[in-house]
Design an enzyme around this catalytic site. Structure first.
Site, PDB file in Angstrom:
ATOM      1  N   LYS A 201       0.835  -1.204   0.000  1.00 51.50           N
ATOM      2  CA  LYS A 201       0.000   0.000   0.000  1.00 51.50           C
ATOM      3  C   LYS A 201       0.870   1.255   0.000  1.00 51.50           C
ATOM      4  O   LYS A 201       0.649   2.182  -0.784  1.00 51.50           O
ATOM      5  CB  LYS A 201      -0.901   0.005   1.250  1.00 51.50           C
ATOM      6  CG  LYS A 201      -1.613   1.319   1.481  1.00 51.50           C
ATOM      7  CD  LYS A 201      -2.486   1.272   2.713  1.00 51.50           C
ATOM      8  CE  LYS A 201      -1.782   1.610   3.994  1.00 51.50           C
ATOM      9  NZ  LYS A 201      -1.458   3.033   4.205  1.00 51.50           N
TER      10      LYS A 201
ATOM     11  N   ARG B  76       1.994  21.376  11.460  1.00 51.75           N
ATOM     12  CA  ARG B  76       3.064  20.494  11.902  1.00 51.75           C
ATOM     13  C   ARG B  76       3.224  19.187  11.105  1.00 51.75           C
ATOM     14  O   ARG B  76       4.312  18.861  10.668  1.00 51.75           O
ATOM     15  CB  ARG B  76       2.916  20.192  13.393  1.00 51.75           C
ATOM     16  CG  ARG B  76       4.088  19.479  14.001  1.00 51.75           C
ATOM     17  CD  ARG B  76       3.736  18.879  15.332  1.00 51.75           C
ATOM     18  NE  ARG B  76       2.701  17.871  15.206  1.00 51.75           N
ATOM     19  CZ  ARG B  76       2.935  16.580  15.128  1.00 51.75           C
ATOM     20  NH1 ARG B  76       4.167  16.141  15.161  1.00 51.75           N
ATOM     21  NH2 ARG B  76       1.949  15.730  14.999  1.00 51.75           N
TER      22      ARG B  76
ATOM     23  N   ASP C 182       4.842   0.725  12.089  1.00 51.53           N
ATOM     24  CA  ASP C 182       3.647   0.039  11.575  1.00 51.53           C
ATOM     25  C   ASP C 182       3.559  -1.419  12.034  1.00 51.53           C
ATOM     26  O   ASP C 182       2.582  -2.103  11.730  1.00 51.53           O
ATOM     27  CB  ASP C 182       3.613   0.112  10.040  1.00 51.53           C
ATOM     28  CG  ASP C 182       3.203   1.491   9.548  1.00 51.53           C
ATOM     29  OD1 ASP C 182       2.782   2.329  10.373  1.00 51.53           O
ATOM     30  OD2 ASP C 182       3.314   1.746   8.330  1.00 51.53           O
TER      31      ASP C 182
ATOM     32  N   ARG D 295      -8.558  -0.546   4.868  1.00 43.57           N
ATOM     33  CA  ARG D 295      -7.678   0.471   4.272  1.00 43.57           C
ATOM     34  C   ARG D 295      -6.315  -0.129   3.956  1.00 43.57           C
ATOM     35  O   ARG D 295      -5.600   0.388   3.096  1.00 43.57           O
ATOM     36  CB  ARG D 295      -7.476   1.639   5.245  1.00 43.57           C
ATOM     37  CG  ARG D 295      -8.696   2.540   5.379  1.00 43.57           C
ATOM     38  CD  ARG D 295      -8.329   3.760   6.192  1.00 43.57           C
ATOM     39  NE  ARG D 295      -7.036   4.262   5.767  1.00 43.57           N
ATOM     40  CZ  ARG D 295      -6.131   4.798   6.574  1.00 43.57           C
ATOM     41  NH1 ARG D 295      -6.380   4.934   7.849  1.00 43.57           N
ATOM     42  NH2 ARG D 295      -4.983   5.226   6.106  1.00 43.57           N
TER      43      ARG D 295
HETATM   44  C1  UD1 Z   1       4.374   6.953   6.476  1.00 43.22           C
HETATM   45  C2  UD1 Z   1       3.535   5.728   6.262  1.00 43.22           C
HETATM   46  C3  UD1 Z   1       2.980   5.227   7.585  1.00 43.22           C
HETATM   47  C4  UD1 Z   1       4.109   5.033   8.589  1.00 43.22           C
HETATM   48  C5  UD1 Z   1       4.989   6.276   8.684  1.00 43.22           C
HETATM   49  C6  UD1 Z   1       6.234   6.051   9.537  1.00 43.22           C
HETATM   50  C7  UD1 Z   1       2.675   6.083   4.030  1.00 43.22           C
HETATM   51  C8  UD1 Z   1       1.505   6.370   3.168  1.00 43.22           C
HETATM   52  N1  UD1 Z   1       2.464   6.062   5.347  1.00 43.22           N
HETATM   53  O1  UD1 Z   1       3.502   7.968   7.015  1.00 43.22           O
HETATM   54  O2  UD1 Z   1       2.312   3.983   7.356  1.00 43.22           O
HETATM   55  O3  UD1 Z   1       3.569   4.761   9.868  1.00 43.22           O
HETATM   56  O4  UD1 Z   1       5.439   6.670   7.383  1.00 43.22           O
HETATM   57  O5  UD1 Z   1       6.971   5.000   9.062  1.00 43.22           O
HETATM   58  O6  UD1 Z   1       3.760   5.827   3.539  1.00 43.22           O
HETATM   59  N2  UD1 Z   1       6.486  14.862  10.683  1.00 43.22           N
HETATM   60  C9  UD1 Z   1       6.591  16.208  10.946  1.00 43.22           C
HETATM   61  N3  UD1 Z   1       6.480  17.086   9.896  1.00 43.22           N
HETATM   62  C10 UD1 Z   1       6.273  16.689   8.605  1.00 43.22           C
HETATM   63  C11 UD1 Z   1       6.173  15.318   8.355  1.00 43.22           C
HETATM   64  C12 UD1 Z   1       6.297  14.428   9.406  1.00 43.22           C
HETATM   65  O7  UD1 Z   1       6.784  16.601  12.077  1.00 43.22           O
HETATM   66  O8  UD1 Z   1       6.172  17.542   7.728  1.00 43.22           O
HETATM   67  C13 UD1 Z   1       6.603  13.890  11.799  1.00 43.22           C
HETATM   68  C14 UD1 Z   1       5.294  13.120  12.029  1.00 43.22           C
HETATM   69  O9  UD1 Z   1       4.398  13.852  12.854  1.00 43.22           O
HETATM   70  C15 UD1 Z   1       5.802  11.853  12.670  1.00 43.22           C
HETATM   71  C16 UD1 Z   1       7.157  11.608  11.979  1.00 43.22           C
HETATM   72  O10 UD1 Z   1       7.515  12.867  11.419  1.00 43.22           O
HETATM   73  O11 UD1 Z   1       6.008  12.031  14.061  1.00 43.22           O
HETATM   74  C17 UD1 Z   1       7.144  10.547  10.912  1.00 43.22           C
HETATM   75  O12 UD1 Z   1       6.059  10.753  10.052  1.00 43.22           O
HETATM   76  P1  UD1 Z   1       6.117  10.427   8.487  1.00 43.22           P
HETATM   77  O13 UD1 Z   1       7.299   9.587   8.167  1.00 43.22           O
HETATM   78  O14 UD1 Z   1       5.953  11.689   7.738  1.00 43.22           O
HETATM   79  O15 UD1 Z   1       4.794   9.562   8.311  1.00 43.22           O
HETATM   80  P2  UD1 Z   1       3.959   9.494   7.003  1.00 43.22           P
HETATM   81  O16 UD1 Z   1       4.835   9.730   5.840  1.00 43.22           O
HETATM   82  O17 UD1 Z   1       2.711  10.290   7.142  1.00 43.22           O
END
Ligand code: UD1
Length: 418
Positions: free
Chosen positions: A22, A122, A305, A397
């Protein structure tokens, strides 16, 4: 809304095929927005999040065809709206992935902020800051990120935190930018590598994916092409834990074992016997698993995950286990439900500390998010009696045909309409 009913207590034994990932399919489908010709994506899992993405592309006027084998053909020549509306984005945060490609190719994108952003920008600040550094003009108003630019310009980006979709969004934005973009502190997840391979297959120049430094040299255009998505390591890991928790034997095929190194090492520590072949993994658990300590972190460390699934495993394992969640705050909702099934788990800040019990007992429980729901299924597989899980749309999902696959392994599980 459907529920899942699970009669616990069956030892799982059998083999299943793992679906396409996914978390690779979502950015790759977003990445099709960059291509000038038709793109066909194969090994796509049949999941709600994929349907949402197809709908999102459809609303933009993109022509999307899905065949019976879940091969998705995308043709962007008919695109007319550069827009991702709130009602779709709120059901799937990953919709933010269209921001980079839309801006990179068309110089314009209006994308709703993902739902649950009570604390403003954020969760996507790194995406937005990176695009601004590449020359985009971005305002946030009325709940939307409104981004405009002439052709984006390559830049050196030092990401404040390791973010998977952030890295992917910026990588896609940079593909058609002028000059060189360097992403430092990039996420190294296999899904990031798969996206880079997909983009390169269409003519992009992305180097270093899988390391913390990705270098993208902008090209003028991408062509169409065909690409198959990599296997889902989280789905594979979840079924292996199902084998371990039921003291059974589970073989998962069509996987890349290398992507599961941290998970397999913890399963071995829990007492499982693991047999790895080229594209399959067999797990056998003799006797009661041992509790393990786990700390989540970006790849190649233990994935967040898989945290909920290991919390379920620890809940019935021998001894004390400490699960530390370092990636997301507030990702322990499943613990409260497991406590209702008799688990002895204490929450302390970002840690879940368990003292394994001999047996969980069935209870009506509620799925709160995707991986939490998977962990409740696992708990249900070993609980005494019939566990009823509601709100299972979360499971749909991310897990293709979960009841059929578990059925194939011998579980007593059925989906019942409410
Ligand atoms: C992706 C995965 C999700 C997984 C996560 C962490 C997809 C579609 N989803 O989610 O299944 O659990 O990686 O491996 O690939 N953060 C910030 N600012 C930003 C972006 C992120 O502070 O602009 C923080 C988030 O709040 C979190 C951390 O960084 O604490 C990691 O998040 P992130 O790697 O971005 O998760 P996703 O990409 O949303």
């Amino acid at each position: 809304m459907d529920k899942l009913h699970i009669e616990g207590g069956t030892r799982l034994d059998g083999e299943i095929r793992i679906s396409g990932a996914k978390n690779a399919t979502l950015p790759i489908l977003a990445g099709t927005l960059l291509a000038n010709g038709p793109v066909t994506v194969g090994n796509v899992p049949h999941l709600h999040d994929i349907t949402t993405t197809v709908e999102l592309l459809g609303r933009m006027g993109v022509s999307v065809t899905v065949d019976e084998k879940m091969r998705i053909e995308v043709d962007t020549s008919t695109i007319k709206n550069l827009y991702a509306p709130y009602e779709l984005v709120k059901t799937m945060r990953a919709s933010i992935l269209v921001l980079g490609p839309l801006l990179g190719r068309f110089g314009e994108a209006d994308v709703s902020l993902p739902g649950g952003c009570a604390i403003g920008l954020r969760p996507v600040n790194i995406h937005v800051d990176g695009l601004r550094a590449m020359g985009a003009d971005i305002v946030v108003e009325n709940g939307y990120i409104k981004a405009r630019c002439e052709r984006l310009k390559g830049a050196s980006l030092d990401l404040d935190a390791v973010t998977v979709t952030g890295t992917e969004n910026l990588m896609m934005a940079a593909v058609l930018a002028e000059g060189e973009t360097i992403i430092n502190n990039a996420a190294c997840e296999p899904e990031v590598v798969d996206l880079a391979a997909f983009l390169n297959h269409l003519g992009a120049d992305v180097q270093g994916a899988g390391t913390a430094r990705i270098v993208i040299n902008g090209v003028d255009s991408l062509t169409g092409g065909e690409y198959d998505v990599l296997p889902d390591r989280i789905e594979a890991g979840t079924y292996l834990v199902a084998g371990a928790i039921t003291r059974g034997r589970v073989r998962v095929k069509d996987v890349n074992p290398e992507h599961l190194t941290a998970v397999l090492s913890k399963l071995t520590e829990a007492g499982a016997q693991i047999d790895v072949q080229d594209d399959s993994i067999e797990l056998t658990m003799h006797g009661r698993p041992r509790a393990v300590d786990v700390s989540t972190a970006p790849y190649p460390m233990f994935p967040t995950d898989m945290q909920a699934q290991f919390t379920a495993l620890n809940s019935v394992a021998k001894g004390r286990g400490v699960i530390s969640e370092t990636v997301f705050e507030n990702r322990f909702m499943h613990v409260l439900e497991m406590q209702r099934m008799g688990a002895n788990i204490t929450l302390d800040g970002h840690q879940a500390i368990s003292e394994g019990v001999e047996q969980l007992t069935a209870a009506p429980v509620m799925a709160t998010d995707l991986r939490a729901s998977a962990s409740l299924v696992l708990a249900g597989l070993v609980a005494k009696g019939r566990t009823e899980i509601s709100r299972i749309y979360h499971i749909d999902r991310g897990y293709e045909c979960i009841e059929e696959k578990l059925h194939q392994l011998g579980a007593v599980i059925k989906r019942v309409p409410d």
